[in-house]
Design a protein around this motif. Structure first.
Motif, PDB file in Angstrom:
ATOM      1  N   THR A   1       4.205 -10.081   2.747  1.00 40.74           N
ATOM      2  CA  THR A   1       4.063  -8.880   2.074  1.00 40.74           C
ATOM      3  C   THR A   1       5.329  -7.811   2.382  1.00 40.74           C
ATOM      4  OG1 THR A   1       3.442  -8.030   4.441  1.00 40.74           O
ATOM      5  CG2 THR A   1       1.668  -8.613   3.142  1.00 40.74           C
ATOM      6  N   ASP A   2       6.545  -8.593   2.344  1.00 44.54           N
ATOM      7  CA  ASP A   2       7.929  -7.997   2.373  1.00 44.54           C
ATOM      8  C   ASP A   2       7.927  -7.230   1.069  1.00 44.54           C
ATOM      9  OD1 ASP A   2      10.555  -7.169   2.408  1.00 44.54           O
ATOM     10  OD2 ASP A   2      11.454  -9.010   2.885  1.00 44.54           O
TER      11      ASP A   2
ATOM     12  N   SER B   1       4.960 -10.356   7.500  1.00 39.92           N
ATOM     13  CA  SER B   1       6.012  -9.769   6.997  1.00 39.92           C
ATOM     14  C   SER B   1       6.484 -10.992   5.678  1.00 39.92           C
ATOM     15  CB  SER B   1       7.176  -9.449   7.725  1.00 39.92           C
ATOM     16  OG  SER B   1       7.369 -10.525   8.671  1.00 39.92           O
TER      17      SER B   1
ATOM     18  N   PRO C   1       0.630  -5.742   7.170  1.00 39.88           N
ATOM     19  CA  PRO C   1       1.869  -6.183   6.642  1.00 39.88           C
ATOM     20  C   PRO C   1       2.767  -6.429   8.095  1.00 39.88           C
ATOM     21  CG  PRO C   1       1.204  -4.341   5.435  1.00 39.88           C
ATOM     22  CD  PRO C   1       0.133  -4.493   6.592  1.00 39.88           C
ATOM     23  N   ALA C   2       2.576  -5.900   9.004  1.00 35.97           N
ATOM     24  CA  ALA C   2       3.405  -6.101  10.014  1.00 35.97           C
ATOM     25  C   ALA C   2       3.236  -7.621  10.878  1.00 35.97           C
ATOM     26  CB  ALA C   2       3.196  -5.050  11.126  1.00 35.97           C
TER      27      ALA C   2
END
Length: 907
Positions: A630-631, A627, A623-624
């Motif tokens: 996947t926010d 983003s 996710p990082a």
């Protein structure tokens, strides 16, 4: 007035977004071409212009810089007014472009050279452009009678055919619109489209007059390859004038033309049928009707030359077009004479032409006029393009000829400038164009950082960063491993070729791979192995094997492994129909030649497919590192759509559509739906129903599996990728249709992914390329060769293997999410890495890739025992027959089994 015969894009979006202040003017360029790498033109479109899609909001800055070559060459824009004429032959039906070009050449050189000085340029259809106004008597229109010299009188003593041509002036084009357009100060309107069309016709005129051509490519016999079956490959050159940021470019690429082999038509036919005996083309001597019809499909439409004695006693050659083949030989075919009585074709040629046939039992060709001519009296002239599908067995030969390493491809392109000879072209010169031939364009590209990928519990490497688009499964377990609750093996290869030992080796290899990646399966479980006959009823055989598994183990298998022989495509289709449509069980097919003594890497690749077919997830982007996708405060659904059309000439066959979308928060797990629709229609008829289905699956998965509350399960962002074509109804269908059905308020971004273009990237030095000599995965360009006003970019997302990699072209049609260039480029690049079937980034985003696969597998939705014909051979049907056949395809299309609807059955 827009040119006829040129496609005009449809789009969504319209007004430009509020754009920042314009950037600085175009930097001066020292010298021509070659020089140093050019600093990107960073101008932003003026706020007053309108665009087809989204106006460019800015340029990307992420990634490391990489100097590259692009296969484009700068060209100047003409200074003078260009005069546009409509070309009409009122008494004629649509003529072939080649014939039109010959007529225009005769008109300008022989019939009225005093009017066409300097000569105009012609596109072979409806458009003629002149550098000065043509001096017609009534200023706007003129009519001419044109005949082609050299043909002489025909066999009946008639003179050469006269064609009536009318030219009408329709517009004056001021090239100044192009200067404003590339500077970002002019909207993309009909004036711009017509001006670009005119420049394309200018640069294509010279080679089109000299060489065989096909729309935007022409071909020469400088480099050829004989591939058998009466076919030759010729090297060709593609060229297209394209607007870019701050200048006009000519995009040049190599292409491949498939040509009929020149020489006696009899030899061509024998070679196609793989026969040596000249009498093999006689139905009387055993030529099967099936083979005759196959040959007829191959040569219908081919131009031939026939020789005959003229009225003055000289030998004449007449061009003819083959319509079809006779069903009987020249000696057996008879026709009624004008003066009464009948005569055989063979006797006619002996008496009137004094030509006794060597092979009188061979079939004849019927030409467009209805005349029957023996094969041995026909000659195929050189340089004829075969405009039909290449026989499947020749596809590899074509790929081998077309495939060139990047360094060699760029060298061929540069060499092609001498063939294109812009500097010597009278047409290029008279329009005042100068093409920079000092070297290909130098551009500053960027290489994006790949996303970090996460694997499952128990992996020695829980995260990995791909290197040039690839990674491996060593010491990694799937993010979410699936479970094989029971399985069996059905072998359709002969037992003498794939015996019990081979089957046991395969089972051992597959179970070892399952164990390595974390797929669960019952301990001490020996799968049932059965050898079956592929000529039998596949569904009955598989159902019987499943029943035996139930009797042995108490429950049915959730995986059927099938071993296929070479050429087992029909068995494959039947297996997939049984698994995906009829009963709803995962099937995994493997070729016997591939899995015989296969290495662990092979079974690791098979496990990638099996895991997602059973509901597992192989890997997810961290996710990082992505983003945007996947926010958690902006849950995102990504959709990919595609349409596949029937082969050219296949009447009554439908087109198939597919829509694929993620259902999870990590954009790694996808579902698909497909439909059958009107033939060759690009617009997706049931886009509303398909996208509503995908939205329902997304929300259902988020609630049932990810345990999200109902009020947060709906997506807030929809990112929609469409393969190849822009459609005006996208936004309305998604927002007012599919979203309204589920009471969703989501912001939509629509992106068209283009693969059918000729822009290629080349590293400027070998050290900058990958092992294949291509630019590294993640190479992106959104300036210099990109659109002057629209939000677009080119992204080469995959590592090279063979030949020169093709970047995909992304055009943003609509963007309520107001993504920056960096955001869209990075989220697109991330989606190349979640393609479940490989440990390499792929060439287009995974949902689009999946949609392409789902479309191509549409025939799996039909009963393999049904009467519908899916062969590649063309079928000529009249309108009512085609409509009836199309309806049969609609009615017999079977939906996916409910058990497979939530699974990646297409992997």
């Amino acid at each position: 007035m827009p040119p006829r015969g040129e496609s005009r894009g449809r789009g969504v979006g319209g007004s430009a977004r509020g754009a920042p202040a314009r950037g600085s003017a175009i930097p001066a360029r020292g010298g021509r071409g070659g020089g140093t790498t050019r600093v990107a033109h960073q101008a932003i479109p003026s706020s007053h212009i309108t665009t087809v899609g989204v106006a460019r909001p800015g340029y990307g800055t992420g990634g490391r810089p990489l100097p590259i070559f692009v296969n484009s060459f700068a060209t100047t824009i003409p200074e003078g007014i260009i005069h546009h004429y409509d070309v009409i032959a009122p008494s004629e039906k649509v003529l072939p472009a080649r014939l039109n070009m010959e007529l225009m050449k005769a008109l300008q050189h022989d019939v009225a050279p005093q009017i066409f000085t300097p000569r105009g340029v012609y596109d072979g259809r409806k458009n003629l452009f002149a550098a000065r106004e043509l001096p017609f008597e009534n200023t706007t229109e003129a009519r001419f009678d044109v005949s082609l010299s050299g043909g002489g009188a025909d066999a009946g003593g008639r003179g050469p055919k006269v064609y009536k041509i009318r030219l009408t002036k329709v517009a004056e084009i001021n090239p100044e619109v192009l200067k404003r357009f590339i500077a970002g100060d002019q909207s993309h309107d009909n004036a711009v489209l017509t001006a670009i069309t005119a420049l394309n016709v200018v640069i294509r005129m010279e080679p089109t007059m000299k060489y065989p051509f096909n729309v935007r490519s022409f071909f020469t016999d400088r480099e050829t390859k004989d591939i058998g079956s009466g076919l030759q490959l010729w090297r060709g050159y593609f060229q297209s004038v394209r607007p870019a940021s701050g200048r006009m470019l000519i995009n040049i690429d190599i292409s491949t033309g498939t040509m009929y082999k020149a020489g006696p038509l009899l030899h061509l036919c024998l070679e196609f049928l793989n026969q040596r005996d000249p009498n093999a083309l006689s139905t009387k001597r055993g030529l099967p009707d099936r083979e005759r019809l196959r040959l007829q499909r191959f040569i219908s439409g081919i131009r031939i030359l026939t020789t005959h004695a003229g009225a003055d006693g000289t030998i004449k050659q007449s061009p003819r077009v083959v319509k079809k083949l006779s069903s009987a030989g020249a000696r057996a075919l008879s026709f009624t004479m004008r003066e009464g009585g009948s005569m055989s074709v063979a006797e006619y040629f002996r008496q009137t032409q004094n030509r006794a046939l060597k092979y009188p039992d061979n079939i004849c060709v019927e030409v467009g006029s209805g005349a029957l001519i023996p094969l041995e009296l026909c000659t195929v002239p050189p340089g004829q393009i075969m405009r039909k599908q290449v026989p499947p067995e020749k596809t590899k030969d074509v790929l081998d000829f077309a495939t060139k390493r990047p360094k060699d491809r760029l060298s061929s392109i540069v060499d092609g400038l001498s063939v294109l000879s812009y500097g010597q072209s009278e047409y290029v010169r008279q329009f005042g164009m100068y093409v920079d031939s000092s070297g290909p364009l130098k551009v500053q590209a960027r290489v994006l950082k790949p996303p970090t990928l996460r694997y499952g519990v128990g992996s020695k490497q829980p995260t990995i960063v791909p290197s040039n688009g690839s990674w491996n499964m060593v010491d990694k377990r799937f993010f979410r491993p699936a479970e094989v609750t029971g399985w069996c093996v059905v072998v359709y290869e002969g037992q003498q070729r794939f015996d019990e030992r081979a089957a046991n080796d395969m089972i051992a290899g597959l179970t070892a791979s399952f164990r390595d990646v974390g797929i669960r399966f019952p301990a001490n479980y020996t799968p049932l192995v059965k050898w079956e006959n592929g000529q039998g009823k596949i569904d009955d055989q598989l159902r019987a094997v499943g029943g035996e598994v139930v009797r042995r183990h108490g429950k049915p298998p959730n995986l059927i492994v099938v071993i296929l022989p070479e050429g087992g495509s029909d068995i494959y289709t039947a297996v997939k129909h049984f698994g995906d449509i009829t009963i709803g069980v995962a099937t995994q097919c493997m070729k016997s030649s591939k899995c015989f003594r296969a290495k662990p890497q092979y079974y690791a690749n098979v496990s990638l497919k099996v895991n997602v077919k059973l509901g597992g997830i192989n890997t997810v982007p961290d996710p990082a590192s992505v983003s945007v996708l996947t926010d958690p405060s902006n849950p995102t659904i990504v959709m990919g759509a595609d349409v596949i059309h029937p082969a050219p000439g296949s009447d009554g066959r439908p087109s198939f559509t597919a829509l694929v979308a993620n259902v999870d928060s990590d954009t790694a797990k996808y579902i698909a739906c497909s439909r059958v629709q009107t033939s060759r229609q690009e617009m997706i008829e049931d886009l509303e129903g398909m996208s509503a289905h995908a939205l329902g699956k997304y929300m259902g998965y988020r609630q049932a599996v990810e345990k999200k509350a109902a009020h947060v399960a709906a997506p807030k962002r929809i990112i929609f990728y469409r393969d190849g074509v822009s459609e005006g109804q996208f936004k309305q269908v998604l927002e007012q249709g599919a979203c309204a059905v589920h009471k969703i308020d989501a912001k939509v971004t629509i992106i068209v992914v283009g693969k059918r273009h000729h822009v290629r990237f080349f590293p400027q030095s070998e050290r900058d390329g990958d092992r294949s000599g291509n630019c590294p995965a993640g190479t992106v360009v959104d300036c210099d060769v990109a659109h002057p006003t629209e939000f677009d970019f080119y992204l080469q997302s995959h590592g090279g293997l063979l030949g020169t990699s093709r970047p995909a072209h992304y055009s943003i049609l609509y963007d309520e999410n107001n993504f920056s260039a960096d955001a869209l480029q990075n989220l697109s690049f991330a989606l190349f890495h979640v393609y479940a079937r490989s440990t390499r980034s792929v060439s287009i985003p995974a949902p689009v890739y999946y949609a392409d696969i789902v479309c191509s597998r549409a025939k799996n939705h039909y009963d393999p025992k049904g009467a519908l014909d899916f062969s590649d051979s063309a079928t000529q049907l009249d309108g009512s027959q085609a409509e009836h056949t199309l309806e049969a395809f609609r009615v017999n299309f079977k939906g996916l089994n409910d058990k497979q609807a939530n699974l990646m059955y297409f992997s």
